[in-house]
Design a protein around this motif. Sequence first.
Motif, PDB file in Angstrom:
ATOM      1  N   VAL A 113      11.177  -9.902   1.564  1.00  0.00           N
ATOM      2  CA  VAL A 113      11.664  -8.843   2.535  1.00  0.00           C
ATOM      3  C   VAL A 113      10.626  -8.337   3.644  1.00  0.00           C
ATOM      4  N   ALA A 114       9.424  -8.091   3.183  1.00  0.00           N
ATOM      5  CA  ALA A 114       8.460  -7.643   3.804  1.00  0.00           C
ATOM      6  C   ALA A 114       8.035  -9.001   4.918  1.00  0.00           C
ATOM      7  N   HIS A 115       7.843 -10.086   4.606  1.00  0.00           N
ATOM      8  CA  HIS A 115       7.563 -11.248   5.436  1.00  0.00           C
ATOM      9  C   HIS A 115       8.677 -11.363   6.676  1.00  0.00           C
ATOM     10  N   SER A 116      10.033 -11.236   5.957  1.00  0.00           N
ATOM     11  CA  SER A 116      11.210 -11.844   6.737  1.00  0.00           C
ATOM     12  C   SER A 116      11.522 -10.738   8.009  1.00  0.00           C
ATOM     13  N   ALA A 117      11.333  -9.285   7.330  1.00  0.00           N
ATOM     14  CA  ALA A 117      11.585  -8.190   8.340  1.00  0.00           C
ATOM     15  C   ALA A 117      10.781  -7.203   8.236  1.00  0.00           C
ATOM     16  N   PRO A 118       9.386  -7.261   8.601  1.00  0.00           N
ATOM     17  CA  PRO A 118       8.330  -6.443   8.341  1.00  0.00           C
ATOM     18  C   PRO A 118       8.696  -5.151   9.134  1.00  0.00           C
ATOM     19  N   ARG A 187       1.618 -15.188  -0.854  1.00  0.00           N
ATOM     20  CA  ARG A 187       2.394 -14.129  -0.014  1.00  0.00           C
ATOM     21  C   ARG A 187       1.665 -12.616   0.004  1.00  0.00           C
ATOM     22  N   LEU A 188       0.988 -12.239  -1.354  1.00  0.00           N
ATOM     23  CA  LEU A 188       0.175 -11.203  -1.179  1.00  0.00           C
ATOM     24  C   LEU A 188      -0.978 -11.175  -0.301  1.00  0.00           C
ATOM     25  N   LEU A 189      -1.598 -12.241  -0.315  1.00  0.00           N
ATOM     26  CA  LEU A 189      -2.686 -12.028   0.736  1.00  0.00           C
ATOM     27  C   LEU A 189      -2.514 -12.414   2.127  1.00  0.00           C
ATOM     28  N   ARG A 190      -1.231 -12.865   2.617  1.00  0.00           N
ATOM     29  CA  ARG A 190      -0.585 -12.757   3.723  1.00  0.00           C
ATOM     30  C   ARG A 190       0.342 -11.806   4.046  1.00  0.00           C
ATOM     31  N   THR A 191       0.607 -10.541   3.223  1.00  0.00           N
ATOM     32  CA  THR A 191       1.292  -9.585   3.659  1.00  0.00           C
ATOM     33  C   THR A 191       1.320  -8.900   4.730  1.00  0.00           C
ATOM     34  N   PRO A 192       2.384  -8.637   5.681  1.00  0.00           N
ATOM     35  CA  PRO A 192       2.427  -8.132   7.326  1.00  0.00           C
ATOM     36  C   PRO A 192       2.314  -6.547   6.838  1.00  0.00           C
ATOM     37  N   VAL A 193       2.416  -6.079   5.652  1.00  0.00           N
ATOM     38  CA  VAL A 193       2.671  -4.564   5.882  1.00  0.00           C
ATOM     39  C   VAL A 193       1.535  -3.948   4.590  1.00  0.00           C
ATOM     40  N   PRO A 194       1.131  -2.704   4.790  1.00  0.00           N
ATOM     41  CA  PRO A 194       0.246  -1.999   3.578  1.00  0.00           C
ATOM     42  C   PRO A 194       1.192  -2.288   2.410  1.00  0.00           C
ATOM     43  N   ALA A 219      -8.461 -10.244  -0.466  1.00  0.00           N
ATOM     44  CA  ALA A 219      -7.422  -9.410   0.337  1.00  0.00           C
ATOM     45  C   ALA A 219      -7.866  -8.855   1.344  1.00  0.00           C
ATOM     46  N   PRO A 220      -6.772  -8.696   2.351  1.00  0.00           N
ATOM     47  CA  PRO A 220      -7.167  -8.097   3.604  1.00  0.00           C
ATOM     48  C   PRO A 220      -7.100  -6.565   3.207  1.00  0.00           C
ATOM     49  N   PRO A 221      -7.849  -5.767   4.459  1.00  0.00           N
ATOM     50  CA  PRO A 221      -7.931  -4.253   4.001  1.00  0.00           C
ATOM     51  C   PRO A 221      -6.621  -3.404   3.865  1.00  0.00           C
ATOM     52  N   HIS A 222      -5.518  -4.095   4.217  1.00  0.00           N
ATOM     53  CA  HIS A 222      -4.309  -3.166   3.855  1.00  0.00           C
ATOM     54  C   HIS A 222      -3.673  -3.650   2.622  1.00  0.00           C
ATOM     55  N   VAL A 223      -4.347  -4.180   2.098  1.00  0.00           N
ATOM     56  CA  VAL A 223      -4.032  -4.472   0.404  1.00  0.00           C
ATOM     57  C   VAL A 223      -4.906  -3.778  -0.649  1.00  0.00           C
ATOM     58  N   THR A 224      -4.394  -3.088  -1.225  1.00  0.00           N
ATOM     59  CA  THR A 224      -4.974  -2.298  -2.288  1.00  0.00           C
ATOM     60  C   THR A 224      -4.705  -2.489  -3.798  1.00  0.00           C
ATOM     61  N   VAL A 225      -5.624  -2.830  -4.761  1.00  0.00           N
ATOM     62  CA  VAL A 225      -5.313  -3.469  -6.149  1.00  0.00           C
ATOM     63  C   VAL A 225      -5.750  -2.453  -6.811  1.00  0.00           C
ATOM     64  N   VAL A 226      -4.998  -2.152  -7.942  1.00  0.00           N
ATOM     65  CA  VAL A 226      -5.528  -0.905  -9.085  1.00  0.00           C
ATOM     66  C   VAL A 226      -4.899  -1.476 -10.374  1.00  0.00           C
ATOM     67  N   MET A 227      -5.511  -1.529 -11.375  1.00  0.00           N
ATOM     68  CA  MET A 227      -5.444  -1.705 -12.776  1.00  0.00           C
ATOM     69  C   MET A 227      -4.993  -0.589 -13.734  1.00  0.00           C
ATOM     70  N   ILE A 228      -3.799  -0.615 -14.373  1.00  0.00           N
ATOM     71  CA  ILE A 228      -3.735   0.351 -15.157  1.00  0.00           C
ATOM     72  C   ILE A 228      -4.110   0.060 -16.533  1.00  0.00           C
ATOM     73  N   ASP A 229      -5.010   0.612 -17.603  1.00  0.00           N
ATOM     74  CA  ASP A 229      -5.557   0.206 -18.657  1.00  0.00           C
ATOM     75  C   ASP A 229      -4.330   0.692 -19.701  1.00  0.00           C
ATOM     76  N   GLY A 230      -4.110  -0.568 -20.412  1.00  0.00           N
ATOM     77  CA  GLY A 230      -3.075  -0.196 -21.641  1.00  0.00           C
ATOM     78  C   GLY A 230      -1.661  -0.402 -21.266  1.00  0.00           C
ATOM     79  N   ALA A 231      -1.230  -0.833 -20.083  1.00  0.00           N
ATOM     80  CA  ALA A 231      -0.120  -1.096 -19.848  1.00  0.00           C
ATOM     81  C   ALA A 231       0.367  -2.571 -19.843  1.00  0.00           C
ATOM     82  N   ALA A 232       1.450  -2.907 -20.094  1.00  0.00           N
ATOM     83  CA  ALA A 232       2.183  -4.292 -20.374  1.00  0.00           C
ATOM     84  C   ALA A 232       3.007  -4.497 -18.884  1.00  0.00           C
TER      85      ALA A 232
END
Length: 276
Positions: A113-118, A187-194, A219-232
């Motif tokens: 959806v983000a790529h087709s209608a940002p 798609r993530l590395l080219r995402t057009p939105v935050p 990843a570009p600056p508008h991509v944030t990556v976080v990990m939650i320890d213990g989550a499946a």
Amino acid sequence: MTEGTGWRERRIMVQGRPIFVRLGPEVPGSIPLVHVHGFAVSGSYLLPTARALAGRATTVVPDLPGYGRSAAWGHALGLPSLAWALLEVLDALGLDRVFLIGNSMGGPLSLEVAHSAPERVAGIVLASPAGGVHNQPLGRALLQLARDVRRERPRMIPVVLPDYLRFGPVNGLHLFSELVRFPSLERLLRTPVPTLAVLGTRDPLMPPPARVREVARLAPPHVTVVMIDGAAHAMNFSHPGELAHVIGCWLDGAEITDDPGQPGVARVLPIRRERT
């Protein structure tokens, strides 16, 4: 009536078929948060996180066409058709611009959806986004899925089992095979939105932490990556407090930290970018 004060249930029409939608209390002036479920299940298992975020913005939890309490379409829709249907749901609800919060298959759908209608998407949250090289071939993905079932909270079984049985194994296998081929990383590395990507350290469908950190550095600056320890994989159900806290920090543009309301339950592991 959906459990929780101020929650409502509606049925809207998309291409002449009824779509079931859960609506949280209206928050005037907010950009709505639309929670997008995974494959073969409904939006029911997303409600713990949706309720935790409901005070921040108007919250929407639909069952996509053919899922949960929405009408069947005669066949399982593929990912592009589901993304189109999600846009139709937004149109039917009169939502011009939203944040999308997708789990598992809901991640690729949000990216589509983000790529087709940002212009319709203020930002996306990818909670355990499935698809890509790490899930290929299909046999490998099925083994990953089997390992994940043993790591999820047992109390999720009565929530999702009726959805799986209704969707059916043939439809499930067909759609899952399409899902694992989806190029989520590209798609993530080219995402057009935050974009915020949240992965669990116990999720066998996600790459190992070392690979996640490598991807984050690309990843570009508008991509944030976080990990939650213990989550499946189904962190929207198992870790709603931690996930909602991470999303809230990101929406506020604040530093992402551990949830003070869930001390010792799970640690948030933000991915630090290397300085150049």
